[in-house]
Scaffold this motif. Structure first.
Motif, PDB file in Angstrom:
ATOM      1  N   ASP A  16     -32.653   3.626 -56.068  1.00 46.53           N
ATOM      2  CA  ASP A  16     -32.837   2.182 -56.007  1.00 46.53           C
ATOM      3  C   ASP A  16     -31.585   1.509 -55.451  1.00 46.53           C
ATOM      4  O   ASP A  16     -30.658   2.190 -54.999  1.00 46.53           O
ATOM      5  N   ALA A  17     -31.564   0.197 -55.495  1.00 45.51           N
ATOM      6  CA  ALA A  17     -30.471  -0.554 -54.880  1.00 45.51           C
ATOM      7  C   ALA A  17     -29.154  -0.402 -55.632  1.00 45.51           C
ATOM      8  O   ALA A  17     -28.103  -0.803 -55.130  1.00 45.51           O
TER       9      ALA A  17
ATOM     10  N   ARG B  46     -29.102  -9.533 -58.406  1.00 48.72           N
ATOM     11  CA  ARG B  46     -28.058 -10.164 -57.577  1.00 48.72           C
ATOM     12  C   ARG B  46     -27.119 -11.003 -58.437  1.00 48.72           C
ATOM     13  O   ARG B  46     -25.903 -10.986 -58.251  1.00 48.72           O
TER      14      ARG B  46
ATOM     15  N   GLY C  19     -30.181  -1.465 -50.451  1.00 45.42           N
ATOM     16  CA  GLY C  19     -30.622  -2.762 -50.961  1.00 45.42           C
ATOM     17  C   GLY C  19     -31.766  -3.385 -50.184  1.00 45.42           C
ATOM     18  O   GLY C  19     -32.134  -4.536 -50.432  1.00 45.42           O
ATOM     19  N   ILE C  20     -32.342  -2.631 -49.222  1.00 44.55           N
ATOM     20  CA  ILE C  20     -33.489  -3.158 -48.473  1.00 44.55           C
ATOM     21  C   ILE C  20     -34.706  -2.253 -48.716  1.00 44.55           C
ATOM     22  O   ILE C  20     -34.581  -1.145 -49.227  1.00 44.55           O
ATOM     23  N   PHE C  66     -39.923  -2.765 -37.134  1.00 43.83           N
ATOM     24  CA  PHE C  66     -39.223  -3.543 -38.150  1.00 43.83           C
ATOM     25  C   PHE C  66     -38.321  -4.569 -37.470  1.00 43.83           C
ATOM     26  O   PHE C  66     -37.483  -4.212 -36.646  1.00 43.83           O
ATOM     27  N   HIS C  67     -38.498  -5.838 -37.823  1.00 41.32           N
ATOM     28  CA  HIS C  67     -37.773  -6.907 -37.142  1.00 41.32           C
ATOM     29  C   HIS C  67     -36.626  -7.480 -37.946  1.00 41.32           C
ATOM     30  O   HIS C  67     -35.615  -7.886 -37.384  1.00 41.32           O
ATOM     31  N   PRO C  69     -34.703  -7.271 -42.127  1.00 37.23           N
ATOM     32  CA  PRO C  69     -34.753  -6.612 -43.442  1.00 37.23           C
ATOM     33  C   PRO C  69     -35.393  -7.511 -44.494  1.00 37.23           C
ATOM     34  O   PRO C  69     -35.382  -8.730 -44.390  1.00 37.23           O
ATOM     35  N   SER C  71     -35.976  -7.604 -48.995  1.00 37.26           N
ATOM     36  CA  SER C  71     -35.390  -7.037 -50.213  1.00 37.26           C
ATOM     37  C   SER C  71     -36.159  -7.509 -51.453  1.00 37.26           C
ATOM     38  O   SER C  71     -37.083  -8.330 -51.363  1.00 37.26           O
TER      39      SER C  71
ATOM     40  N   LEU D  59     -34.701   1.821 -40.110  1.00 33.10           N
ATOM     41  CA  LEU D  59     -35.671   2.069 -39.054  1.00 33.10           C
ATOM     42  C   LEU D  59     -35.855   0.848 -38.175  1.00 33.10           C
ATOM     43  O   LEU D  59     -35.883  -0.283 -38.666  1.00 33.10           O
ATOM     44  N   LYS D  60     -35.990   1.093 -36.876  1.00 31.79           N
ATOM     45  CA  LYS D  60     -36.377   0.038 -35.945  1.00 31.79           C
ATOM     46  C   LYS D  60     -37.869   0.155 -35.653  1.00 31.79           C
ATOM     47  O   LYS D  60     -38.583  -0.828 -35.514  1.00 31.79           O
ATOM     48  N   ASP D  61     -38.336   1.402 -35.565  1.00 29.76           N
ATOM     49  CA  ASP D  61     -39.714   1.649 -35.123  1.00 29.76           C
ATOM     50  C   ASP D  61     -40.099   3.051 -35.570  1.00 29.76           C
ATOM     51  O   ASP D  61     -39.289   3.980 -35.455  1.00 29.76           O
ATOM     52  N   ILE D 120     -27.450  -8.186 -42.019  1.00 25.02           N
ATOM     53  CA  ILE D 120     -27.321  -6.820 -41.525  1.00 25.02           C
ATOM     54  C   ILE D 120     -27.382  -6.860 -40.002  1.00 25.02           C
ATOM     55  O   ILE D 120     -28.280  -7.475 -39.435  1.00 25.02           O
TER      56      ILE D 120
END
Lengths: 140, 140, 140, 140
Positions: A16-17, B46, C19-20, C66-67, C69, C71, D59-61, D120
């Protein structure tokens, strides 16, 4: 003690985070280990369904105590033993270790289950399955 | 009793090959619910990290008893209450129901944790967090 | 465009040690959304099995880009549309957004499947199911 | 072709109510394999964070095509190769096989990422990491 052992490498995605194992994964690993154990005895879910008309071994009760954190890249040893065999129930105990460090201890009680017209009901453990399990019985 | 409630729709992918919930998911749902609860009190991970330098609330011990099977498409109600607040620990109890049917009951003890140079150690619950939790205390 | 929408609250346990969101969860959410969609049309896996003797709608192909992040604590909107209906296949497109921010886009092709004596084979989409899907067709 | 291989035993809990792998698990296994690969090269997430101040490789894709069903008890071989190394991106291809049967093929593009004050952002792959990866480059 009669113990069955398996190994589990902790994945990045199991954490986990906070960087430690997301605890429900320990229960998934207990379950994976249980299936490797019954497989090693010569029966798995397919056998239970095909040869005995059973649905499987759903959980009745399970508990886990966490002693030390574990994280990705750790290789855990899981050691289990059968602690009790009832009419239709089966109890087991599990220890997760990383080298000499105790990470977690779990126990569980499963029931042999069958699909009935009105739902899922407990079933008597078949004699042949019972004999295989009793050979591995290792109570507290 | 002071209870916090949330809902969970069971997904197809939450079920195993027997068509019922793969039980580790109940623990994931307990955890999701816990975070919704602390969020409702005004603090989340957080906040714990940023305002108090804490790592989070890892599990010390958890248990679940399963009363009736549940499957995909079921909408479960999760009701929890805080049962005990210690120096650095927090115990809660959970009930999963589908309408009037009790599906599962869980309990857990978490500890407030901090990152130290040598690892993860327990920390005293900060006074402000303690006050928020004590307002919701509902022991057995 | 004919769009079906659902919401998903990201849990603490859905995130990895960075964390994502651990990205395979996006696919689990696509799948959960798909089942909510077919449920909204009046059929689910139980209907497919009981009324049509089908096994379900396993994936043939899926992709996700994925564009941005996301959380824990984020509430994502998932919007999908049916982009193509074949003899036994069904293609859909998905968009995950958090407010105005595009988080991820996914596409998938599923096939209607049946259990045969030798394994799993594709099946023609039943006329009644096809009609329900064609009402929602929204190609590029 | 320069290939990195790992094994994965499919657990009971990895399967859905149709008795086959719940497909998002293939992506989890791709990710686990990727981390075993970088670990075999001498760097993991801890190295990236500690030695290079990087957040990781989100990951981007990613895409997966499914060729044949797999189920619990199956032991899959995962074979991957690095297909492209960009300024800050890394593309890989994966093949899942069970004996001679091709189960699934996946591809992915990741980016080296860093935490910045505003969120990020992508980062240039460090020279030392790049050298390790280029030794394993095996384009189409």
């Amino acid at each position: 003690m009669i113990v069955f052992e398996s190994e589990r490498l902790i994945d990045w995605g199991d954490c986990d985070a906070a960087g430690i194992v997301f605890f429900p994964n320990f229960f998934a690993w207990v379950d994976g280990h249980f299936h490797q154990f019954t497989d090693s005895l010569g029966f798995d879910h397919r056998t239970l369904m095909r040869d005995y008309g059973l649905l499987g071994t759903p959980l009745k009760d399970t508990r886990c105590t966490f002693h030390a954190p574990a994280s990705y890249g750790d290789r855990l040893t899981i050691a289990s033993r059968v602690t009790k065999i009832g009419q239709s129930s089966l109890s087991s105990a599990y220890r997760f270790t990383r080298g000499d460090t105790l990470i977690a201890e779990a126990m569980e009680t499963r029931v042999m289950a069958q699909q009935t017209e009105t739902g899922i009901a407990k079933a008597t453990i078949p004699d042949k399955i019972r004999a295989l399990l009793e050979d591995r019985l290792s109570p507290d």
